[in-house]
Enzyme design. Sequence first.
Site, PDB file in Angstrom:
ATOM      1  N   HIS A  23       0.828  -1.217   0.000  1.00  0.00           N
ATOM      2  CA  HIS A  23       0.000   0.000   0.000  1.00  0.00           C
ATOM      3  C   HIS A  23       0.861   1.265   0.000  1.00  0.00           C
ATOM      4  O   HIS A  23       0.510   2.263   0.629  1.00  0.00           O
ATOM      5  CB  HIS A  23      -0.943   0.021   1.203  1.00  0.00           C
ATOM      6  CG  HIS A  23      -1.965  -1.088   1.221  1.00  0.00           C
ATOM      7  ND1 HIS A  23      -3.238  -0.945   0.731  1.00  0.00           N
ATOM      8  CD2 HIS A  23      -1.885  -2.360   1.663  1.00  0.00           C
ATOM      9  CE1 HIS A  23      -3.907  -2.086   0.874  1.00  0.00           C
ATOM     10  NE2 HIS A  23      -3.113  -2.966   1.434  1.00  0.00           N
ATOM     11  N   ASN A  75     -10.323  -2.723   2.662  1.00  0.00           N
ATOM     12  CA  ASN A  75     -10.054  -2.733   1.220  1.00  0.00           C
ATOM     13  C   ASN A  75     -11.345  -2.488   0.452  1.00  0.00           C
ATOM     14  O   ASN A  75     -12.427  -2.455   1.046  1.00  0.00           O
ATOM     15  CB  ASN A  75      -9.484  -4.094   0.794  1.00  0.00           C
ATOM     16  CG  ASN A  75      -8.002  -4.240   1.108  1.00  0.00           C
ATOM     17  OD1 ASN A  75      -7.297  -3.240   1.328  1.00  0.00           O
ATOM     18  ND2 ASN A  75      -7.523  -5.473   1.134  1.00  0.00           N
ATOM     19  N   TYR A  99       0.863  -3.906  12.132  1.00  0.00           N
ATOM     20  CA  TYR A  99       0.796  -2.473  11.821  1.00  0.00           C
ATOM     21  C   TYR A  99       1.558  -1.639  12.847  1.00  0.00           C
ATOM     22  O   TYR A  99       2.252  -0.687  12.501  1.00  0.00           O
ATOM     23  CB  TYR A  99      -0.666  -2.029  11.699  1.00  0.00           C
ATOM     24  CG  TYR A  99      -1.352  -2.619  10.476  1.00  0.00           C
ATOM     25  CD1 TYR A  99      -1.562  -3.992  10.363  1.00  0.00           C
ATOM     26  CD2 TYR A  99      -1.767  -1.828   9.428  1.00  0.00           C
ATOM     27  CE1 TYR A  99      -2.167  -4.547   9.257  1.00  0.00           C
ATOM     28  CE2 TYR A  99      -2.380  -2.369   8.302  1.00  0.00           C
ATOM     29  CZ  TYR A  99      -2.578  -3.735   8.227  1.00  0.00           C
ATOM     30  OH  TYR A  99      -3.181  -4.285   7.124  1.00  0.00           O
TER      31      TYR A  99
HETATM   32 FE1  HDE Z   1      -2.471  -4.727   5.488  1.00  0.00          FE
HETATM   33  N1  HDE Z   1      -0.650  -3.944   5.942  1.00  0.00           N
HETATM   34  N2  HDE Z   1      -1.849  -6.548   6.125  1.00  0.00           N
HETATM   35  N3  HDE Z   1      -4.249  -5.579   4.941  1.00  0.00           N
HETATM   36  N4  HDE Z   1      -3.120  -2.965   4.851  1.00  0.00           N
HETATM   37  C1  HDE Z   1      -0.288  -2.672   5.774  1.00  0.00           C
HETATM   38  O1  HDE Z   1       0.811  -1.357   7.395  1.00  0.00           O
HETATM   39  C2  HDE Z   1      -0.743  -6.765   6.860  1.00  0.00           C
HETATM   40  C3  HDE Z   1      -4.612  -6.876   5.081  1.00  0.00           C
HETATM   41  C4  HDE Z   1      -4.379  -2.638   4.445  1.00  0.00           C
HETATM   42  O2  HDE Z   1      -3.095   3.581   3.982  1.00  0.00           O
HETATM   43  C5  HDE Z   1       1.049  -2.344   6.416  1.00  0.00           C
HETATM   44  O3  HDE Z   1       1.112   0.846   7.734  1.00  0.00           O
HETATM   45  C6  HDE Z   1      -0.703  -8.154   7.270  1.00  0.00           C
HETATM   46  C7  HDE Z   1      -6.021  -7.051   4.900  1.00  0.00           C
HETATM   47  C8  HDE Z   1      -4.436  -1.242   4.073  1.00  0.00           C
HETATM   48  O4  HDE Z   1      -1.461   3.421   5.445  1.00  0.00           O
HETATM   49  C9  HDE Z   1       1.443  -3.676   7.077  1.00  0.00           C
HETATM   50  C10 HDE Z   1      -1.808  -8.746   6.739  1.00  0.00           C
HETATM   51  C11 HDE Z   1      -6.492  -5.799   4.620  1.00  0.00           C
HETATM   52  C12 HDE Z   1      -3.149  -0.748   4.289  1.00  0.00           C
HETATM   53  C13 HDE Z   1       0.284  -4.569   6.705  1.00  0.00           C
HETATM   54  C14 HDE Z   1      -2.531  -7.726   6.026  1.00  0.00           C
HETATM   55  C15 HDE Z   1      -5.375  -4.896   4.644  1.00  0.00           C
HETATM   56  C16 HDE Z   1      -2.356  -1.833   4.773  1.00  0.00           C
HETATM   57  C17 HDE Z   1       2.043  -1.702   5.490  1.00  0.00           C
HETATM   58  C18 HDE Z   1      -2.225 -10.197   6.837  1.00  0.00           C
HETATM   59  C19 HDE Z   1      -7.931  -5.411   4.312  1.00  0.00           C
HETATM   60  C20 HDE Z   1      -2.672   0.663   4.019  1.00  0.00           C
HETATM   61  C21 HDE Z   1       2.169  -0.266   5.943  1.00  0.00           C
HETATM   62  C22 HDE Z   1      -2.420 -10.636   8.167  1.00  0.00           C
HETATM   63  C23 HDE Z   1      -8.822  -5.641   5.424  1.00  0.00           C
HETATM   64  C24 HDE Z   1      -2.872   1.567   5.193  1.00  0.00           C
HETATM   65  C25 HDE Z   1       1.329  -0.151   7.102  1.00  0.00           C
HETATM   66  C26 HDE Z   1      -2.435   2.966   4.849  1.00  0.00           C
HETATM   67  C27 HDE Z   1      -1.017  -1.718   5.155  1.00  0.00           C
HETATM   68  C28 HDE Z   1       0.220  -5.832   7.129  1.00  0.00           C
HETATM   69  C29 HDE Z   1      -3.732  -8.000   5.312  1.00  0.00           C
HETATM   70  C30 HDE Z   1      -5.533  -3.498   4.370  1.00  0.00           C
HETATM   71  C31 HDE Z   1       2.790  -4.254   6.664  1.00  0.00           C
HETATM   72  C32 HDE Z   1       0.397  -8.777   8.102  1.00  0.00           C
HETATM   73  C33 HDE Z   1      -6.812  -8.354   5.017  1.00  0.00           C
HETATM   74  C34 HDE Z   1      -5.646  -0.488   3.554  1.00  0.00           C
HETATM   75  O5  HDE Z   1       1.514  -3.557   8.471  1.00  0.00           O
END
Ligand code: HDE
Length: 716
Positions: free
Chosen positions: A101, A174, A388
């Site tokens: 993202h 999402n 996060y």
């Molecule tokens: Fe994320 N995801 N994600 N994700 N995600 C990040 O956090 C992560 C997942 C989502 O505009 C990171 O600050 C893991 C689902 C958005 O700043 C990180 C898993 C959904 C954004 C991270 C998921 C999301 C992130 C990267 C599996 C929808 C952007 C930078 C367990 C519900 C937020 C950060 C923004 C961002 C990890 C799965 C949505 C690495 C470990 C499911 C919208 O922490």
Amino acid sequence: MPKSPPPSPANDQALREHQPGGGQPKIEVSRGNGGELHQNLASGDKSADAAFLTDNFGHRISDNQNSLRAGERGPTLLEDFVLREKIFHFDHERIPERIVHARGSGAHGVFECTKAIPGLTKASIFQKEGATCPVFVRFSTVAGGAGSVDTPRDVRGFAVKLYTDSGNWDLVGNNIPVFFIQDAMKFPDLVHSVKMEADRGYPQAASAHDTFWDFIGLMPEAMHMIMWAMSDRTIPRSLRMIEGFGVHTFRLVNEKGEGKFVKFHWKPVLGVQSTTWDEAVKIAGADPDFHRRDLFEAIDAGDFPAWDLGVQVFDEAFAEKQPYDVLDATKLIPEEDIPVEIVGRMTLNRNVDNFFAETEQVAFLPSNIIPGIDFSNDPLLQGRLFSYLDTQKSRLGTTNFHQIPINAPKCPFHNFQRDGMTQTLVPTGRANYEPNSLAEAGENGGPRASAETGFSTFTANDERNDPAQKLRIRAELFADHFSQARLFYLSQTENEQAHIASALVFELSKVALDHVRARVVGQLRNIDGDLATRVAAGLAIDLPAKEKAARAPVDLKTSDALSIQKNADDTMEGRKVAILFAEGSDKAAIDKLKGDIESADGTAFLVAPKVGGIKVKGGTLKADGQLAGSPSVLFDAVASILTEEQAKALSGQGAAVQWFMDAYGHCKTIAHDEATQLLLDKAGVEKDGGVVAIDEFESVGTRRHWVREARVRDLA
Ligand code: HDE
């Protein structure tokens, strides 16, 4: 005595521009009442000092053009603290981009509760209709880097930070209600596979390559998400026209401590709309910032995008009866089974003042919840609760990232956490531990936990769960990987199904490993035989054997709510219509059309071969964009008002012919006068319900004419 050289004319000019009062906005750094640092834009600051350029420690700078040299032609001196500080700060301007993202666009707004639900939750924001709180939203693509284009085929992040009076609530979702994987353990593998391949560093922001499809073929749980990812959901027309989903099952908890399960939905007031793949690819070249610009310009113009917040609320009894597990993030709950109840509205009404300070530094944490909302045991969500918080330390460099204004709550916060890198708060007194009895000596003893109003975790465990066992295992129904993938596919219109099949053909055509392609098509056979056959035919490969399914899929009732086209809104609100004109065009006709579009809440954008004042019949007109720089892919519909002479001249111009060819190929409305017919013939535009006379435009509007598609391209 070395004499200082007279400033050269160029320097002299530059120096004058940068003198106090030279009209440049400057940043003043001052200490606020509470001892914290405040940055004020000098333009809004009335103090005389604000006009003076200083270094970061407040020393006024006399010359911002020339470094300090030993003699007119000599080396630069290490002593030049002004130069060193400026370059030092610049060298460190970039911070690590988000691992996923990374590319995002943000805006401020307000959330308003439109229906109080105190029976369901004690969350303060839902206690009274009309209650409001500020919000910050960041939309994003997932796979590409921070500088990648806005329109790849990709999931869109929809992250909302609600600054409530009981703390920040981050709903980090999402634009698709399900996810690729079921367990956080697989997230690094998923992301490694979709990002640029490790040895070659490409492709950027694209899933159409070997490693992604290799992983997917081996992870059948991804198949439901793949159906969504290959649908038009991942090539949205505008960030203002995407849905948002919390994805996981959460809990609502009321004052009595009773808990219900909940899924969160954001429904765009402008309706859901997408582009076509060919269009998305061309937009990437025409305007790599298409979505960022669209969002910024809409808010800037006062056309504030809005979403309704909906909840699907259900209990354990409902959950137990479903053929899927509600803790499995690869499953959704059809709206036909549990209707979405609207409880609030979010309106984005203010652009950021500074992209870096706000959009880049905003840190979302799924662990940010407020009393009245709680997590479920979804193993994907549980993993996110760690990730996060952890990633922000690496990205923002300090455990004090919560003090950055965009991340700080707007309600008071007090605790005994102290120090750390880049601490900007100045806590007073001796109480930095608890318990303490300093209050007994008349000192400030600091804050205390509150059992009544503090966050308390929902205590009941799932009856089907035995917490005494430690297991690396997934619950039984997680093994059904195909029923909902089939449900999604079969709920689409024929045209949408063709888009999914064609997207799969495109993506797999970029896969060089034959066995990877075959395995994916073998998985598709578990979703729908016809889909697999179409994709195999599109790739010109033999239909591979069906991959083994861990659990046989079941047939579920289709859901119209899952289709974009079945729910398409014919509104012109928020849509952009281009009007092509040239020298001699009829100004009255252009003005009339422009007025009609604007009165239907659309935007009219004037396109001409040249942008300056153009002589037209009835006056002069300036264009908003030059024809070659404003291809029709940037608009929802096009119109053309020309003279015969100009139409003839333009029919020899590739940009003009392509303009109509693309509008036609992307199934858009083309409204035209008689003179334009020459150009349409050259572009191969055939008459149909979407190719109309100028005065019929309003009745047809900006809807897409999908019936045309079979005539313009072979879909799988
Ligand atoms: Fe994320 N995801 N994600 N994700 N995600 C990040 O956090 C992560 C997942 C989502 O505009 C990171 O600050 C893991 C689902 C958005 O700043 C990180 C898993 C959904 C954004 C991270 C998921 C999301 C992130 C990267 C599996 C929808 C952007 C930078 C367990 C519900 C937020 C950060 C923004 C961002 C990890 C799965 C949505 C690495 C470990 C499911 C919208 O922490």
